[in-house]
Design an enzyme around this catalytic site. Structure first.
Site, PDB file in Angstrom:
ATOM      1  N   SER A  12       0.835  -1.196   0.000  1.00 22.12           N
ATOM      2  CA  SER A  12       0.000   0.000   0.000  1.00 22.12           C
ATOM      3  C   SER A  12       0.870   1.246   0.000  1.00 22.12           C
ATOM      4  O   SER A  12       2.099   1.145   0.045  1.00 22.12           O
ATOM      5  CB  SER A  12      -0.917   0.007   1.203  1.00 22.12           C
ATOM      6  OG  SER A  12      -1.836  -1.014   1.030  1.00 22.12           O
ATOM      7  N   ASP A  15       3.822   1.588   2.483  1.00 24.48           N
ATOM      8  CA  ASP A  15       4.608   0.406   2.816  1.00 24.48           C
ATOM      9  C   ASP A  15       6.066   0.511   2.396  1.00 24.48           C
ATOM     10  O   ASP A  15       6.902  -0.258   2.834  1.00 24.48           O
ATOM     11  CB  ASP A  15       3.990  -0.856   2.187  1.00 24.48           C
ATOM     12  CG  ASP A  15       2.764  -1.298   2.964  1.00 24.48           C
ATOM     13  OD1 ASP A  15       2.580  -0.792   4.079  1.00 24.48           O
ATOM     14  OD2 ASP A  15       2.011  -2.137   2.455  1.00 24.48           O
ATOM     15  N   ASP A  89       5.658  -1.352 -11.543  1.00 25.42           N
ATOM     16  CA  ASP A  89       5.392  -0.571 -10.342  1.00 25.42           C
ATOM     17  C   ASP A  89       3.933  -0.141 -10.384  1.00 25.42           C
ATOM     18  O   ASP A  89       3.530   0.604 -11.257  1.00 25.42           O
ATOM     19  CB  ASP A  89       6.319   0.655 -10.368  1.00 25.42           C
ATOM     20  CG  ASP A  89       6.435   1.265  -9.005  1.00 25.42           C
ATOM     21  OD1 ASP A  89       5.839   0.717  -8.064  1.00 25.42           O
ATOM     22  OD2 ASP A  89       7.139   2.287  -8.885  1.00 25.42           O
ATOM     23  N   PRO A  91       0.946   1.805  -8.563  1.00 29.06           N
ATOM     24  CA  PRO A  91       0.705   2.751  -7.482  1.00 29.06           C
ATOM     25  C   PRO A  91      -0.406   2.263  -6.555  1.00 29.06           C
ATOM     26  O   PRO A  91      -1.334   1.589  -6.982  1.00 29.06           O
ATOM     27  CB  PRO A  91       0.283   4.029  -8.205  1.00 29.06           C
ATOM     28  CG  PRO A  91      -0.188   3.574  -9.525  1.00 29.06           C
ATOM     29  CD  PRO A  91       0.508   2.306  -9.854  1.00 29.06           C
ATOM     30  N   GLY A  92      -0.263   2.603  -5.295  1.00 26.98           N
ATOM     31  CA  GLY A  92      -1.184   2.045  -4.298  1.00 26.98           C
ATOM     32  C   GLY A  92      -2.424   2.877  -4.056  1.00 26.98           C
ATOM     33  O   GLY A  92      -2.760   3.130  -2.923  1.00 26.98           O
ATOM     34  N   HIS A  93      -3.083   3.333  -5.119  1.00 25.17           N
ATOM     35  CA  HIS A  93      -4.309   4.085  -4.855  1.00 25.17           C
ATOM     36  C   HIS A  93      -5.545   3.234  -5.104  1.00 25.17           C
ATOM     37  O   HIS A  93      -5.473   2.020  -5.182  1.00 25.17           O
ATOM     38  CB  HIS A  93      -4.326   5.401  -5.634  1.00 25.17           C
ATOM     39  CG  HIS A  93      -4.138   5.209  -7.098  1.00 25.17           C
ATOM     40  ND1 HIS A  93      -5.064   4.550  -7.860  1.00 25.17           N
ATOM     41  CD2 HIS A  93      -3.117   5.553  -7.924  1.00 25.17           C
ATOM     42  CE1 HIS A  93      -4.629   4.526  -9.101  1.00 25.17           C
ATOM     43  NE2 HIS A  93      -3.465   5.115  -9.168  1.00 25.17           N
ATOM     44  N   LEU A 446     -43.913  -0.648 -23.298  1.00 22.37           N
ATOM     45  CA  LEU A 446     -44.436  -0.371 -21.952  1.00 22.37           C
ATOM     46  C   LEU A 446     -45.742  -1.113 -21.696  1.00 22.37           C
ATOM     47  O   LEU A 446     -46.410  -1.540 -22.647  1.00 22.37           O
ATOM     48  CB  LEU A 446     -44.676   1.139 -21.803  1.00 22.37           C
ATOM     49  CG  LEU A 446     -43.428   2.022 -21.821  1.00 22.37           C
ATOM     50  CD1 LEU A 446     -43.828   3.485 -21.965  1.00 22.37           C
ATOM     51  CD2 LEU A 446     -42.605   1.803 -20.552  1.00 22.37           C
ATOM     52  N   SER A 447     -46.089  -1.231 -20.456  1.00 24.83           N
ATOM     53  CA  SER A 447     -47.381  -1.815 -20.099  1.00 24.83           C
ATOM     54  C   SER A 447     -48.485  -0.942 -20.694  1.00 24.83           C
ATOM     55  O   SER A 447     -48.440   0.288 -20.576  1.00 24.83           O
ATOM     56  CB  SER A 447     -47.503  -1.861 -18.572  1.00 24.83           C
ATOM     57  OG  SER A 447     -48.798  -2.260 -18.218  1.00 24.83           O
ATOM     58  N   SER A 519     -40.176  -6.717 -21.243  1.00 24.92           N
ATOM     59  CA  SER A 519     -38.719  -6.897 -21.427  1.00 24.92           C
ATOM     60  C   SER A 519     -38.006  -5.545 -21.573  1.00 24.92           C
ATOM     61  O   SER A 519     -37.523  -5.201 -22.652  1.00 24.92           O
ATOM     62  CB  SER A 519     -38.403  -7.818 -22.611  1.00 24.92           C
ATOM     63  OG  SER A 519     -39.214  -7.573 -23.726  1.00 24.92           O
TER      64      SER A 519
HETATM   65  P1  ADP Z   1     -49.784  -4.459 -23.154  1.00 25.26           P
HETATM   66  O1  ADP Z   1     -50.014  -5.877 -23.500  1.00 25.26           O
HETATM   67  O2  ADP Z   1     -48.749  -3.815 -24.024  1.00 25.26           O
HETATM   68  O3  ADP Z   1     -49.589  -4.191 -21.728  1.00 25.26           O
HETATM   69  P2  ADP Z   1     -52.584  -4.195 -23.711  1.00 25.26           P
HETATM   70  O4  ADP Z   1     -52.734  -4.789 -25.063  1.00 25.26           O
HETATM   71  O5  ADP Z   1     -52.943  -5.017 -22.529  1.00 25.26           O
HETATM   72  O6  ADP Z   1     -51.089  -3.650 -23.579  1.00 25.26           O
HETATM   73  O7  ADP Z   1     -53.387  -2.847 -23.634  1.00 25.26           O
HETATM   74  C1  ADP Z   1     -53.454  -1.931 -24.713  1.00 25.26           C
HETATM   75  C2  ADP Z   1     -54.732  -1.095 -24.604  1.00 25.26           C
HETATM   76  O8  ADP Z   1     -54.706  -0.099 -25.603  1.00 25.26           O
HETATM   77  C3  ADP Z   1     -55.979  -1.940 -24.837  1.00 25.26           C
HETATM   78  O9  ADP Z   1     -56.997  -1.515 -23.982  1.00 25.26           O
HETATM   79  C4  ADP Z   1     -56.336  -1.608 -26.295  1.00 25.26           C
HETATM   80  O10 ADP Z   1     -57.708  -1.753 -26.549  1.00 25.26           O
HETATM   81  C5  ADP Z   1     -55.886  -0.162 -26.394  1.00 25.26           C
HETATM   82  N1  ADP Z   1     -55.567   0.258 -27.772  1.00 25.26           N
HETATM   83  C6  ADP Z   1     -56.011   1.365 -28.364  1.00 25.26           C
HETATM   84  N2  ADP Z   1     -55.548   1.466 -29.634  1.00 25.26           N
HETATM   85  C7  ADP Z   1     -54.795   0.399 -29.847  1.00 25.26           C
HETATM   86  C8  ADP Z   1     -54.067  -0.088 -30.967  1.00 25.26           C
HETATM   87  N3  ADP Z   1     -54.005   0.596 -32.125  1.00 25.26           N
HETATM   88  N4  ADP Z   1     -53.380  -1.247 -30.849  1.00 25.26           N
HETATM   89  C9  ADP Z   1     -53.402  -1.931 -29.695  1.00 25.26           C
HETATM   90  N5  ADP Z   1     -54.101  -1.546 -28.602  1.00 25.26           N
HETATM   91  C10 ADP Z   1     -54.782  -0.382 -28.649  1.00 25.26           C
END
Ligand code: ADP
Length: 609
Positions: A12, A15, A89, A91-93, A446-447, A519
């Site tokens: 270190s 040392d 060599d 260095p001991g950082h 997205l959901s 995903s």
């Molecule tokens: P995910 O599976 O991506 O979470 P969902 O299919 O469960 O989404 O939900 C999508 C929502 O959007 C549904 O209520 C669907 O009726 C509505 N929606 C409106 N327009 C569209 C479209 N063009 N394509 C797909 N879904 C649509």
């Protein structure tokens, strides 16, 4: 002829590493050889027929350097009447561990400093362990600052016995303990009168005399291929540096991993045609038969190198980001680079005690034993048998940084016991029977983006058109196959891995698979693509905006997430990484479901669905 010793000093900041080396140079009036001179000397003892071999500078963790990472390791060159030296060599950082690992990979011997007034510390154990991991076989423990403990024999003996106990585990080929004072100069180049009880050698004398010749058991002939040269139509030369043994024109050799055999037709060394060549020489070899050889292949004779995809290795984690099993890296071993996954962390190793500790994650500077699986067959060996084909680095696929270095302990027998059964009824036959080309259409977004809705409609249309399909839906899979998985990082990776493996089996059955998973992480989708295969994977990014998804809020999840009821909700409390190279992108906002499906069907046709 003067031989060369490459060594590293470990210790270190306080040392006394630099003082120790400085004192040695000064006392012995050793000359700092300039770089060229040192190389010249080394080349004389090396294998390059007296010419300067600049590759010597690039020894060690070559791959690390090819990565272009600035590492803070200074190499010093000096020479005494009896030997030449190169000392790394470090260095001991803070970044010490990484630098030390790089330095250690180049060295034959390590001088590990121990402060006599402090005794054996955690870092003494850490340094010893990293040296052992990086394949250093010879170690000198310089018990420094003896002046501070009144040159007390008892103190030295106490430290010696602790070190001897500690080092049993590392199995060094040699280890030597010297009581020194770097500042005063005791036992550095001259035997100190203040420690008459010490009957050993001075540090310099020991370094001048020790024999570090590598007595590995490597036999046969090994040539890892670096490049295939095709200067004209007649000549195809396989180039690389011979690592083990000799080769002569007419020798029968085998190409790994393929196992194809041929005979050596010609050998070139430094533009000159020769009849034979030996370890250390860079050659270009021409074979009698037209067989497939590319970078990463290894030409061999009479060796027992392993060919496989899975092995157990000990790794040193060097990345700021933690290691989580299931993540994908590039593995660089010898001249080969392949995608690889760390399947599991078997255990961490406590640097202090050597104890095996159960671990799910690995943080910077930690050492662990892991099982690693490569995407393709590679040629390797245990580090113990073969230094060059037994050590590797892992490169982050996004940042391109070296995340870890490691050594192979053994190949995984599991793989040896499993054979992939090639059935008579193949994927090709199954798909022909169904009159379709099996694909996995992977919807991400997205959901509420519309994945499930689109897939449901899409499948109806495909079904009506006589296609054979199957849907894998996030929620459904989590109720069955993956019901033992939660939402933490390791589970999320495993969730996608299993889905991808199932999709691949269904593709093998000739089916078109439609999947609907948020995903959110690029790495997971990349992993799925790798498992399913580039040709079969069609990524569809349902790019509907967060605002639109939140407005729809079909399942009321956004409201809950905003209210803090759902931790790790993609887009709100956890990131969503949009694909950058999706095969198809579709925004469902402002479109009817009908219009979206029309669009998707048309796009999918282009990808062979
Ligand atoms: P995910 O599976 O991506 O979470 P969902 O299919 O469960 O989404 O939900 C999508 C929502 O959007 C549904 O209520 C669907 O009726 C509505 N929606 C409106 N327009 C569209 C479209 N063009 N394509 C797909 N879904 C649509």
């Amino acid at each position: 002829m003067q031989s060369l010793l490459k060594f590293i000093t470990c210790g270190s900041v306080d040392d006394g590493k630099s003082t120790l080396i400085g004192h040695m140079l000064y006392d012995a009036k050793l000359i700092f050889a300039d770089q060229e001179k040192a190389l010249e000397l080394d080349s004389k003892v090396g294998s390059n027929d007296g010419g300067i071999d600049y590759s010597l500078l690039l020894d060690g963790l070559m791959a690390e350097r090819e990565q272009g990472i600035t590492i803070d390791v200074a190499y010093r060159y000096f020479t005494s009447d009896r030997r030449s030296f190169i000392v790394a060599d470090t260095p001991g950082h803070e970044e010490y561990t990484r630098n030390m690992a790089v330095g250690a990979s180049f060295a034959d011997l390590a001088v590990i400093l121990v402060d006599a007034s402090k005794g054996v510390l955690v870092q003494t154990r850490r340094h010893s362990r990293i040296c052992a991991l990086m394949g250093i076989r010879h170690v000198v423990y310089a018990i420094n600052k003896m002046d501070l403990v009144d040159y007390d024999q008892g103190t030295f003996e106490e430290i010696s016995s602790e070190i001897t106990k500690m080092a049993v585990e590392y199995n060094f080929a040699s280890q030597y303990l010297i009581p020194v004072s770097a500042t005063v100069g005791d036992n550095i180049t001259k035997i100190s009168k203040k420690m008459p009880w010490y009957h050993g050698k001075t540090l310099l004398a020991y370094l001048e005399e020790i024999d570090v010749t590598d007595k590995t058991d490597a036999t046969g002939f090994v040539l890892p291929i670096q490049r295939v040269s095709r200067p004209n139509r007649e000549y195809r030369g396989f180039q690389g540096q011979i690592e083990v043994g000799e080769v002569a024109v007419g020798d029968e050799i085998m190409v790994l991993p393929s196992g194809n055999k041929s005979k050596v037709k010609s050998i070139y060394n430094m533009m000159e045609q020769v009849d034979s060549a030996f370890a250390g020489q860079a050659v270009s070899i021409e074979l009698e038969d037209e067989i497939d050889v590319s970078r990463g292949c290894v030409l061999v004779r009479d060796t027992e190198l392993k060919v496989g995809k899975m092995f157990t290795a000990k790794i040193l984690w060097m990345d700021d980001a933690k290691l989580v099993a299931g993540k994908n890296y590039y593995l660089k071993l010898g001249t080969n680079t392949v995608p690889a996954v760390i399947m599991n962390i078997k255990h961490k190793i406590d640097v202090n005690t050597g104890a095996k500790v159960k671990a799910e994650r690995l943080f910077k500077n930690e050492i662990a034993v892991c099982d690693i699986s490569c995407a393709d067959q590679i040629v390797f060996d245990k580090f113990k048998n073969h230094k060059d084909l037994g050590c590797f680095i892992l490169i982050d696929r996004v940042t391109n940084m070296t995340s870890a270095c490691g050594v192979i302990e053994h190949s995984l027998r599991r793989e040896g016991n499993l054979t992939w059964h090639e059935m008579d009824i193949t994927r090709d036959l199954r798909s022909k029977q169904k009159g379709q080309s099996p694909k996995t259409v992977w919807l991400t977004g997205l959901s509420g983006a519309g994945k499930s809705t689109l897939i449901n409609e899409l499948e109806k249309r495909m079904f009506a058109a006589g296609k054979h399909t199957m849907v894998l839906d996030g929620d459904n899979v989590r109720m069955g196959l993956n019901k033992n998985l939660g939402f933490k990082e390791t589970d999320r990776i495993e969730n996608i891995r299993r889905v991808a493996e199932v999709a691949k089996l269904m593709n093998d059955a000739g089916l078109i698979v439609l999947t609907s998973f948020i995903s959110p992480f690029a790495q997971d989708r990349q992993n799925a693509r790798r498992i399913i295969g580039e040709d079969s994977f069609v990524e569809v990014y349902v790019s509907t905006s967060l605002e639109e998804c939140e407005k729809r809020d079909v399942k009321g999840l956004y409201k809950k997430a905003r209210g803090g009821e759902i931790p790790n909700f993609s887009g709100i409390t956890s990131p969503y990484e949009p694909p950058t190279h999706a095969e198809i992108v579709i925004d469902t906002a402002g479109q009817t479901v009908e219009e979206s499906v029309d669009h998707l069907m048309k796009e999918l046709e282009k990808w062979g669905c």
